[in-house]
Design a protein around this motif. Structure first.
Motif, short mmCIF file in Angstrom:
data_model
loop_
_atom_site.label_atom_id
_atom_site.label_comp_id
_atom_site.label_asym_id
_atom_site.label_seq_id
_atom_site.Cartn_x
_atom_site.Cartn_y
_atom_site.Cartn_z
N THR A 83 42.14 24.67 15.67
CA THR A 83 42.88 24.94 14.42
C THR A 83 42.31 26.18 13.73
O THR A 83 43.03 27.10 13.39
CB THR A 83 42.77 23.74 13.46
N TYR A 84 40.99 26.19 13.58
CA TYR A 84 40.34 27.30 12.85
C TYR A 84 40.59 28.63 13.55
O TYR A 84 40.94 29.63 12.91
CB TYR A 84 38.84 27.03 12.70
N PHE A 85 40.42 28.64 14.86
CA PHE A 85 40.57 29.89 15.61
C PHE A 85 42.03 30.13 16.02
O PHE A 85 42.35 31.11 16.67
CB PHE A 85 39.66 29.89 16.85
N ASP A 86 42.88 29.17 15.67
CA ASP A 86 44.31 29.31 15.94
C ASP A 86 44.57 29.61 17.42
O ASP A 86 45.22 30.60 17.77
CB ASP A 86 44.89 30.42 15.04
N CYS A 87 44.00 28.79 18.29
CA CYS A 87 44.27 28.92 19.72
C CYS A 87 44.13 27.55 20.38
O CYS A 87 43.43 26.67 19.85
CB CYS A 87 43.33 29.93 20.37
N GLY A 88 44.77 27.37 21.51
CA GLY A 88 44.73 26.09 22.20
C GLY A 88 43.49 25.93 23.06
O GLY A 88 42.55 26.72 22.96
N LEU A 89 43.50 24.90 23.89
CA LEU A 89 42.39 24.64 24.79
C LEU A 89 42.83 24.87 26.23
O LEU A 89 43.99 24.66 26.57
CB LEU A 89 41.89 23.20 24.64
N ARG A 90 41.92 25.32 27.06
CA ARG A 90 42.20 25.43 28.50
C ARG A 90 41.10 24.70 29.25
O ARG A 90 39.96 24.60 28.75
CB ARG A 90 42.24 26.90 28.94
N ARG A 91 41.40 24.15 30.41
CA ARG A 91 40.37 23.48 31.19
C ARG A 91 39.71 24.49 32.11
O ARG A 91 40.36 25.07 32.98
CB ARG A 91 40.96 22.31 31.99
N ALA A 92 38.44 24.76 31.92
CA ALA A 92 37.73 25.78 32.69
C ALA A 92 37.35 25.22 34.06
O ALA A 92 36.54 24.30 34.14
CB ALA A 92 36.50 26.25 31.94
N PRO A 93 37.92 25.76 35.13
CA PRO A 93 37.67 25.20 36.47
C PRO A 93 36.20 25.19 36.85
O PRO A 93 35.70 24.20 37.38
CB PRO A 93 38.49 26.10 37.40
N GLU A 94 35.46 26.30 36.53
CA GLU A 94 34.04 26.34 36.93
C GLU A 94 33.25 25.25 36.22
O GLU A 94 32.33 24.64 36.78
CB GLU A 94 33.46 27.74 36.69
N VAL A 95 33.65 24.95 34.97
CA VAL A 95 32.94 23.90 34.23
C VAL A 95 33.31 22.53 34.81
O VAL A 95 32.45 21.68 35.04
CB VAL A 95 33.29 23.95 32.73
N LEU A 96 34.61 22.35 35.10
CA LEU A 96 35.06 21.06 35.67
C LEU A 96 34.32 20.76 36.97
O LEU A 96 33.79 19.66 37.17
CB LEU A 96 36.57 21.10 35.92
N ALA A 97 34.23 21.78 37.82
CA ALA A 97 33.53 21.60 39.10
C ALA A 97 32.08 21.18 38.85
O ALA A 97 31.54 20.28 39.51
CB ALA A 97 33.57 22.90 39.90
N HIS A 98 31.46 21.80 37.86
CA HIS A 98 30.06 21.51 37.52
C HIS A 98 29.91 20.06 37.03
O HIS A 98 29.03 19.32 37.46
CB HIS A 98 29.60 22.51 36.45
N VAL A 99 30.85 19.66 36.14
CA VAL A 99 30.80 18.30 35.59
C VAL A 99 30.98 17.28 36.73
O VAL A 99 30.21 16.32 36.85
CB VAL A 99 31.89 18.11 34.52
N GLU A 100 31.97 17.53 37.58
CA GLU A 100 32.23 16.60 38.68
C GLU A 100 31.01 16.50 39.60
O GLU A 100 30.63 15.42 40.05
CB GLU A 100 33.48 17.04 39.46
#
Lengths: 417, 417
Positions: A83-100
């Motif tokens: 809301t503050y930065f007035d932009c949506g969210l994206r799922r970062a693939p490199e982070v997802l891979a790391h979390v998995e």
């Protein structure tokens, strides 16, 4: 350049945790010439977070945010940020891979709540977090850089060291800054201030003197801000030398260090051995010394002799001495110091006996009365102190006074050689 | 009722000190049903202080200020406060007398800078500070109470306990809240969470469970917010009982306390004596016990035996034992415990020997390996632990594990009687 640090988390506002992140971040920023204008801690609450960000953007050129990114509450924070930065969210693939990968390694089933950790602000650059599942984010908004990091200290520190500080070093508008710290002991803050008043008064506007008192010690920190770091370094050195000379016997070290470190390094270098005999400090002096890596090379051991019986049986303090002068007396601490030196076969020994309180005081021997002796190579010095009413502070001040006496003896015996 | 905490001090903003006051104050306020809305740290700068006060007065019904009252910088703060509150300063005679007494007691000449500590805001009530020279102040401004206190933690805490909290308890607008804390030991936070997951999941919305981990210990705190404190008390008790039963052997106490306090109280009550034999903890266990008032009634003393020679000469550990098994071994800690019990003539003794790190590890005996023995009335128990790489944390966890073993032994021997 002015920065503001915002820490997000209910746990801070109900006092469950102490916010140590801000101090660490402030140190890092300060050391690269970024001045911290304010630190604000707010709850995991959208409107509180929004207000904090808005106010910070009015005060500071750089805003660092920590906390509120854990799996159980990152929804609130991330939605608020988008809301503050007035932009949506994206799922970062490199982070997802790391979390998995992290969950695979732990043989734990991964849940959607965990996958969502990989969601970052669309406009942001990912500050990759090898240490955990919550990534940091760098986002520039209305010409201001915002750094968003998880609140877990070692994760935040990792992201700061690896990703944030290198970038901040390249920012313009940083003011060269230089710190020079002097360690003093055995003199109160106000006394010290009076002693050096004219030197402090003569400091140029761009050099600031800070008093940082701890029980028994006062650190003096000169902070210089200007154009040329080399020149700042020289300028502060000049004033540091003036202060050193003025402080005289109370001067301990020309750096931001501790008495126990000074003593460890000196005794290691000169292959000297130390032991302790503690009554009212109850092991605190031994604890301070052994908290340092490598202390085993100069510290043989110590005795915590709380009862008179043990002062006699372990350290060989004469029963007549205890009967005649009492446990808190010059005679007893002298025998304790000599006893420790003998029992532990060391070159030096510290002995402390006093009334820490709150109980145990008498008109002749009130709470806060402490006798300290230091046995050196060829003689023993003893001194009487009268501290205050608080047990913890009395223990701390007694410990610092004892280490200070040892430090002075070490130096005087060195000089005599 | 919403409160805001403002901490004043350059030393906080350059990261020289960690602000521990805010967390403590927040805990205290929370426990009496006052919600902390924000914590703000600002520099010793008039305009920053004024802005912080103005913003806080818009957010909160109660404002607490700490810091900026030390002898060397109280001028800035007090002048700024007198601007904000639109009133002058008066010299409080009772404070002046107290300050002068402190200096007389220490045989130190009093300076004008010290006398100025007795200057307080005209409109304010003095919050007397027996622990130091800087008094606190209570001032009501535009229907809002402001509490102004020195930043020295033990002075601030004293003023809060004695003067501020009693008054705050009488204020309206506080939400009834009840906390029930359980102390657990020897089990990690995540294991604990798994063990009690279903109980936590079944908690009603107005009862919150917080995990408060320290090295070796985890406190579980149930916080209930509602209308009727008596009912909250009963509700949390019900869940506390469920948790207690589930936690089983890891449960230590049904209150927010420490192991050393539990041990001191138990041993005082049963007239039992304790001694310690510490290698890698270096006196930390003795320090923890003797930090408690009245510990002299149950603690005889201890030995910090850092070198093998001293383990033998002071505690009577056999040289063959040290040669054959090494200093970090079950055999050695058992002999250390028995030795301490004998030398110090006590009913119980704790012995710890390990490799705190960062140096000194080997493939067979890595950094973090710690052996702990506890000698009781009629037998000795010993246990091996493998902690981590961090010296400070290894010392802390070893200390907690040792105290935990003693606590279990005390209880088992009591039960056997």
């Amino acid at each position: 350049m002015q920065a503001e640090i915002i820490t997000i988390g209910d746990e801070i506002l109900i006092g469950q945790i102490v916010d140590t992140n801000s101090a660490w971040i402030a140190q890092q920023l300060n050391s690269i010439g970024i001045h911290v204008k304010q630190i604000s801690s707010v709850a995991d609450d959208p409107s509180d977070i929004l207000i904090a960000l808005t106010l910070a953007s009015g005060r500071a050129d750089l805003i660092l945010v920590t906390g509120g990114l854990g799996p159980t509450k990152d929804d609130v924070t991330k939605q608020t940020l988008s809301t503050y930065f007035d932009c949506g969210l994206r799922r970062a693939p490199e982070v997802l891979a790391h979390v998995e990968a992290i969950f695979r390694r732990g043989n734990r089933p991964i849940l959607e709540i965990n996958r969502r950790q990989a969601d970052v602000l669309e406009k942001s650059e990912v500050l990759f977090n090898e240490m955990g599942t919550a990534p940091g984010m760098w986002i520039t908004h209305k010409e201001r850089p915002y750094v968003i990091m998880p609140g877990v200290p070692f994760e935040m520190k990792h992201i700061m060291r690896e990703r944030v500080l290198p970038r901040l070093r390249s920012l313009d508008g940083r003011v060269p800054v230089w710190h020079h710290t002097l360690l003093t002991g055995g003199i109160g803050e106000s006394f010290l201030a009076e002693k050096i008043a004219d030197i402090e008064a003569a400091l140029p506007a761009h050099i600031h003197l800070a008093y940082l008192p701890k029980p028994g010690l006062v650190r003096l920190r000169l902070t210089a801000i200007g154009e040329n770091q080399e020149r700042l370094k020289q300028e502060t050195q000049t004033f540091a030398d003036q202060l050193k000379e003025r402080i005289g016997e109370y001067f301990l070290a020309d750096e931001d260090t501790t008495l126990e470190k000074l003593i460890r390094d000196f005794m290691q270098e000169h292959e000297l051995l130390l032991s302790t005999a503690e009554s009212c400090t109850g092991g605190n002096i031994a604890r301070l010394i052994t908290s340092l890596p490598g202390s085993s090379s100069m510290f043989e051991g110590g005795a915590v002799t709380y009862s008179n019986a043990v002062k006699h049986s372990v350290l060989g303090v004469k029963e007549e001495t205890l009967d005649q002068y009492g446990a808190v007396s010059e005679e007893t601490v002298r025998e304790m110091a000599v006893g420790a030196k003998t029992v532990f076969r060391t070159h030096y020994a510290i002995a402390v006996s006093g009334i820490a309180g709150p109980e145990g005081g008498t008109p002749e021997k009130p709470v806060g009365l402490v006798w300290i002796a230091v046995a050196g190579k060829d003689h023993v010095t003893a001194r009487k102190y009268l501290f205050g009413q608080d047990r913890a502070i009395n223990i701390e001040r007694s410990s610092m006074a004892a280490l200070g006496m040892l430090w002075q003896l070490l130096n005087s015996e060195k000089d005599r050689k």
